[in-house]
Design an enzyme around this catalytic site. Structure first.
Site, mmCIF file in Angstrom:
data_model
loop_
_atom_site.group_PDB
_atom_site.id
_atom_site.type_symbol
_atom_site.label_atom_id
_atom_site.label_comp_id
_atom_site.label_asym_id
_atom_site.label_seq_id
_atom_site.Cartn_x
_atom_site.Cartn_y
_atom_site.Cartn_z
ATOM 1 N N ILE A 404 0.849 -0.761 -0.054
ATOM 2 C CA ILE A 404 0.086 -0.082 0.274
ATOM 3 C C ILE A 404 0.900 1.385 0.185
ATOM 4 C CG2 ILE A 404 -2.061 1.517 1.098
ATOM 5 C CD1 ILE A 404 -2.514 -1.260 2.670
ATOM 6 N N HIS A 405 1.033 1.695 -1.260
ATOM 7 C CA HIS A 405 1.957 2.963 -1.143
ATOM 8 C C HIS A 405 1.070 4.142 -0.742
ATOM 9 C CE1 HIS A 405 5.338 5.296 -2.300
ATOM 10 N NE2 HIS A 405 4.586 5.938 -3.364
ATOM 11 N N PRO A 406 1.791 5.541 0.069
ATOM 12 C CA PRO A 406 2.840 5.022 0.459
ATOM 13 C C PRO A 406 2.624 5.383 1.987
ATOM 14 C CG PRO A 406 2.039 7.332 0.164
ATOM 15 C CD PRO A 406 1.162 6.840 0.034
#
Ligand SMILES: Cc1cc2nc3c(=O)[nH]c(=O)nc-3n(C[C@H](O)[C@H](O)[C@H](O)COP(=O)(O)OP(=O)(O)OC[C@H]3O[C@@H](n4cnc5c(N)ncnc54)[C@H](O)[C@@H]3O)c2cc1C
Length: 430
Positions: A404-406
């Site tokens: 899962i960014h950021p």
């Protein structure tokens, strides 16, 4: 109280970098000022009120489930009879076919001259007045958490460490936490124990340490271990065995040496001293006793987090334990130091990095043996990995997981650098 430290730290370390500062005089809707003062009394009252409301909810829940709650002190008379005493000293008896002992533990007192002047971790949360300059005795997670939040809300804090920080946790991570705490103003007196406490003027406490040095504190908080609270339970009347060192009760599947008496939680020998462990053991035992289940409580791979206030979450083996159990040749470590996005704008955060490492068994398809994470919200980050570890995941499973960014959590699924490569943990990825 941990949260108070986190909030204060954020205000001082991060707010300015995000453009949050004191409101110009006369501007009403602007953010509150950066100059802060911590009001211990307000925090304590709010915390205590919250606890009171939780206790009330628990009692309502018990009543709704048809459970009688007796606020009485219990002592075994025989294996089927408990003598109970209420606050007014009135004694009555309860009989039952089975008993579950879940009396928890009590802090070990400081055995030195004047030791009674110290408070324990049970007292600090209800302390009426601000503790002021504080000495925390012990280097367990409880002592370090208290030291961390007290320093985080602005107190002058020293920790007296007899040997090492956070025994039982990953050594490399424990050292990182020590240096983080030092850089956040916490002083460490290493390889000393208090040898004498005495009252001096103004209600302060003068502490003499084992190396002859002295200092004066407003509060001395002792957290040097906890012992099971079994000594006044009358266990000798029914033959339940206890460990002579820590008074814990040895069990087999939570059953004591007396078949109709069970023990769960901190009082049970070998049980990790954590609230959800006690709860889960109780649920599993009830299911086995009354629900036809045969499932034993699984005490392996239980996630936990240390709040100092930098958070350290872990699940499974430490690196040292893994090497001892599986052999150095079979253990590999994937590691990374990184800058969490939320820290990256403020200069004062730049001295420290967050860190994660995953320990794997090379001889078993790189099965994950341990996951360790130091950084913001480590408790939240680690919980899901606990489920994954219960399912026996491999390093490839982690690598196949899309991050899962950021977030900081994605660092765990994007690790590439191994310790054996000799490459710095700060390398790896952009
Ligand atoms: C400072 C501190 C911080 C902690 N932080 C965490 C954390 O962040 N996360 C976590 O998971 N765990 C944490 N723990 C550990 C957690 O509190 C314990 O593991 C958990 O409370 C154990 O539950 P238990 O039911 O075994 O015992 P307890 O919660 O200790 O409950 C025992 C109860 O039995 C009662 N009792 C004792 N003797 C008698 C008797 N003779 N008759 C009747 N009643 C009796 C006691 O009054 C008490 O209410 C922390 C502990 C401390 C001290």
């Amino acid at each position: 109280m941990h949260n108070a430290a986190i909030i204060n730290e954020s205000i001082h370390a991060d707010a300015a970098a995000f453009g949050i500062g004191p409101a110009p005089t006369g501007v009403e809707s602007a953010p509150t000022g950066i100059e802060t003062k911590h009001a211990w009394e307000s925090m304590r009252e709010n915390v205590q009120n919250h606890i009171r409301s939780l206790n009330f909810k628990y009692r309502v829940n018990l009543r709704e489930k048809g459970v009688s709650y007796l606020n009485k002190l219990g002592k075994f008379k025989d294996a089927h009879t408990l003598e109970v005493t209420d606050k007014k000293g009135r004694v009555s008896e309860i009989t039952a076919s089975r008993f579950i002992i879940a009396v928890g533990g009590r802090p070990t007192p400081l055995e030195c001259e004047g030791g009674e002047l110290a408070i324990s971790s049970d007292d600090i949360f209800a302390l009426e007045n601000s503790p002021g300059k504080t000495l925390c005795v012990g280097a367990s997670y409880i002592s370090l958490e208290c030291a961390g939040f007290l320093a985080g809300i602005g107190h002058d804090v020293t920790v007296a460490v007899r040997s090492i920080l956070l025994r039982g946790f990953d050594r490399e991570v424990a050292d990182k936490i020590g240096s983080y705490m030092e850089d956040h103003g916490i002083k460490f007196r290493k390889e000393v124990v208090p040898s004498k406490l005495e009252k001096v003027e103004g209600d302060k406490i003068k502490v003499t340490f084992s190396n002859g040095e002295t200092d004066i504190y407003d509060t001395v908080l002792v957290a040097i271990g906890r012992q099971a609270d079994t000594q006044k339970l009358g266990l000798e009347n029914i033959g339940v065995e206890t460990n002579s060192r820590n008074f814990k009760i040895p069990t087999k599947f939570e059953q004591t040496s007396v078949p109709n008496v069970y023990a769960i939680g901190d009082v049970m020998e070998g049980c990790p001293e954590l609230t959800p462990v006690a709860i889960q053991a109780g649920i599993q035992l009830s299911r086995r006793l009354f629900g036809g289940s045969k499932e034993p409580m699984d005490y392996k791979n239980i996630c936990t987090t240390v709040f100092t206030p930098i958070e350290y979450g872990c699940c499974g083996y430490s690196e040292d334990e893994a090497i001892e159990k599986f052999g150095a040749d079979n253990v590999e470590v994937y590691h990374k130091s990184f800058m969490p996005l939320e820290w990256s704008l403020s200069d004062s955060r730049s001295v420290h990095q967050a860190f994660t490492k995953v320990i794997v068994d090379k001889s078993d398809n790189e099965r994950v043996l341990g996951i360790h994470f130091v950084g913001p919200n480590a408790g939240e980050v680690l919980q899901g990995y606990g489920t994954a570890m219960k399912k026996g995941i491999t390093f490839q499973d982690l690598a196949d997981t899309v991050g899962i960014h950021p977030t900081s959590a994605e660092e765990i699924v994007t690790l590439t650098v191994t310790k054996s490569s000799g490459e710095d943990a700060a390398a790896g990825g952009c």
